[in-house]
Design an enzyme around this catalytic site. Structure first.
Site, short mmCIF file in Angstrom:
data_model
loop_
_atom_site.label_atom_id
_atom_site.label_comp_id
_atom_site.label_asym_id
_atom_site.label_seq_id
_atom_site.Cartn_x
_atom_site.Cartn_y
_atom_site.Cartn_z
N ASP A 1 37.81 44.96 37.10
CA ASP A 1 37.61 43.51 37.58
C ASP A 1 36.39 43.62 37.98
O ASP A 1 35.45 44.30 37.19
CB ASP A 1 38.33 43.34 38.84
CG ASP A 1 38.40 41.83 39.39
OD1 ASP A 1 39.08 40.88 38.52
OD2 ASP A 1 37.68 41.29 39.94
N LYS B 1 46.50 44.43 43.74
CA LYS B 1 44.95 44.13 43.51
C LYS B 1 44.15 45.01 44.45
O LYS B 1 44.81 45.42 45.54
CB LYS B 1 44.48 42.72 43.82
CG LYS B 1 43.17 42.28 43.18
CD LYS B 1 43.24 41.76 41.56
CE LYS B 1 41.88 41.61 41.11
NZ LYS B 1 42.40 41.03 39.71
#
Ligand code: NDP
Ligand code: 2IT
Length: 449
Positions: free
Chosen positions: A169, A129
């Protein structure tokens, strides 16, 4: 209720101490550990070779400076992150978040969750991430482009189609992926389509990727409702957020005959008893990048806007939190239960606090944790990688069919595992055990790495 196994307790204590000041990361690790006592009891060999300690330690953490110039010529400095958490199952894979709240602990919690989520998809992808504390709100296109270019100027050294494949995201959608892909291509002189996913259809993107997370979460909840002998038909549904995940959740819930009567942004929420008008919502959020209050203004009579309120006060049958972590508290869960909620599906990552999850489970509400329910987004990213690798492009229907099959498989794997471990209906336990076993078995096969 699950409690922590006594053999896992000292390992968790050590993880918390070594990662001080990262409450979201602590929360995510604790939740997974609480599910794993039954695995350790059945298979104590998982406790060997520091496997749990290794699985909690990211393989690599990169933090970098992101300087950029605004439209007035003023220089700003943001912080960039990429946490490459686990590559046992494939190249690191996971989104990039641009939001002022981003810090290392948040990126680590997301990377940790991503590792097990990606394992649940059954596809060859590891977990990672990234993001930045950059706030895109109110920034011009030119400012967004310059920020993305500066961010990629450092990130490009660390990623690649066989190394690490970022995607979107919060705060990162098709526009940002385009700017980042453009800069990656320029810096590397390679048309390496598989280095990023969520790309536009004109340059190697996959059909149905934009829709995938919301559609996938809705498929998951549909299966969960099916196990209860019911469906979305006629169900009043509340979806928090109004970004990528929320919009395509609303679209799919409506196509299944449900009625979404409320959605939100960080300023407030809107209740629309006639059902959210999706074309208007897309225009407000995707085209104009405006506020949910503008939806209410444009919609007229049927919609009411509540500034700063709590969307979980709106009575509903199904709740799908799709904004951000810890947006649904124990108190909110009690309100939802009191108002008769029967199913909750997490479109966002870890939106329910541990208290909230307990309230739902104790009340017999069907509860789908984010790492299972929202896995359709990353799964379709992996389908995008497949299309890029074979220089192919599938139709929307074909891609959505694969997404739908994947979501059914994830649902069934979680349900079957929960049953096998003596906790039928506990999707949290089912998701954590299934994801953990897949990652752990691959790690063990690879030696002490
Ligand atoms: P978007 O940026 O498209 O939308 C985010 C939405 O959530 C906006 O409505 C935003 O409101 C709201 N929001 C964000 N942060 C906060 C906050 N701190 N408090 C209140 N509201 C907030 O992001 P996505 O829809 O892509 O992501 C939503 C969630 O889904 C995240 O948890 C993400 O990690 C998760 N997710 C996303 C996937 C994807 O493919 N995009 C895949 C799987 C999970 P505002 O505009 O006011 O900030
Ligand atoms: O949380 C997530 O799964 C995402 N933001 C999507 C990740 C991806 O690589 O598509």
């Amino acid at each position: 209720m699950t409690t922590l196994d006594e053999k896992l307790e000292p390992i968790l204590t050590q993880v918390l101490q070594r990662n001080a000041g990262e409450p979201e990361f602590h929360q995510a690790v604790r939740e997974v550990f609480e599910s794993l006592g039954r695995v350790v009891a059945k298979h104590p060999d998982y406790l060997q070779d520091g496997l749990f300690e290794r699985i909690c330690e990211p393989e690599r953490q990169i933090i970098f400076r992101v300087p950029w110039t605004d439209d007035k010529g003023q220089v700003h400095i943001n912080r960039g992150f990429r946490v490459q958490f686990n590559s046992a199952l494939g190249p690191y894979k996971g989104g990039i978040r641009f939001h002022p709240s981003v810090n290392l602990g948040i990126i680590k919690f997301l990377g940790f969750e991503q590792t097990f989520k990606n394992a649940l998809t059954g596809m060859p992808i590891g977990g990672g991430k990234g993001g930045s504390d950059f706030n895109p709100r109110g920034r011009s296109d030119g400012e967004i482009m310059r920020f993305c270019q500066s961010f990629m100027t450092e990130l490009h050294r660390h990623i690649g189609e066989y190394t690490d494949v970022p995607a979107g995201d919060i705060g990162v959608g098709g526009r940002e992926i385009g700017y980042m892909f453009g800069q990656y291509k320029r810096l590397t002189n390679r048309y390496e389509a598989g280095v990023l996913t969520g790309k536009g259809l004109a340059y190697g993107g996959s059909r149905a990727r934009k829709e995938a997370t919301g559609y996938g979460a809705t498929y998951f909840v549909q299966h969960m409702l099916g196990r209860k002998g019911t469906s979305f038909e006629g169900k009043r549904t509340v979806v928090s957020g109004s970004g990528n995940v929320a919009i395509y959740t609303i679209e799919k819930v409506h196509s299944f005959g449900g009625k979404v009567i409320a959605c939100s942004d960080s300023s407030g929420y809107v209740v629309d008893e006639a059902g959210i008008d999706l074309e208007l919502l897309k225009d407000v959020k995707e085209v104009r990048r405006a506020r949910i209050s503008d939806y209410a203004k444009a919609r007229g009579k049927s919609a009411t806007y509540v500034e700063g309120g709590c969307i979980w006060d709106v009575p509903c049958d199904v709740a799908m939190p799709s904004a951000t972590q810890n947006e649904l508290t124990g108190k909110d869960a009690q309100t939802l239960v009191k108002n008769g909620v029967i199913a909750v599906g997490e479109g966002a990552n870890m939106p329910s606090t541990p208290d909230a999850v307990r309230v739902f489970q104790q009340a017999g509400v069907s509860f789908a944790p984010g790492k299972a329910a929202n896995a359709g987004g990353v799964a379709t990213s992996a389908l995008e990688m497949q299309q890029n690798a074979s220089r192919d492009s599938w139709t929307f229907d074909e891609t959505e069919q694969r997404l739908s099959d994947i979501m059914r498989n994830i649902h069934d794997a979680c349900a079957d595992t929960a049953e096998m471990y003596g906790a039928p209906g506990d999707y949290v336990l089912g998701a954590n055990i299934t994801g953990f076993v897949r990652v752990a078995d691959a790690m063990r096969a690879l030696g002490v790495v």
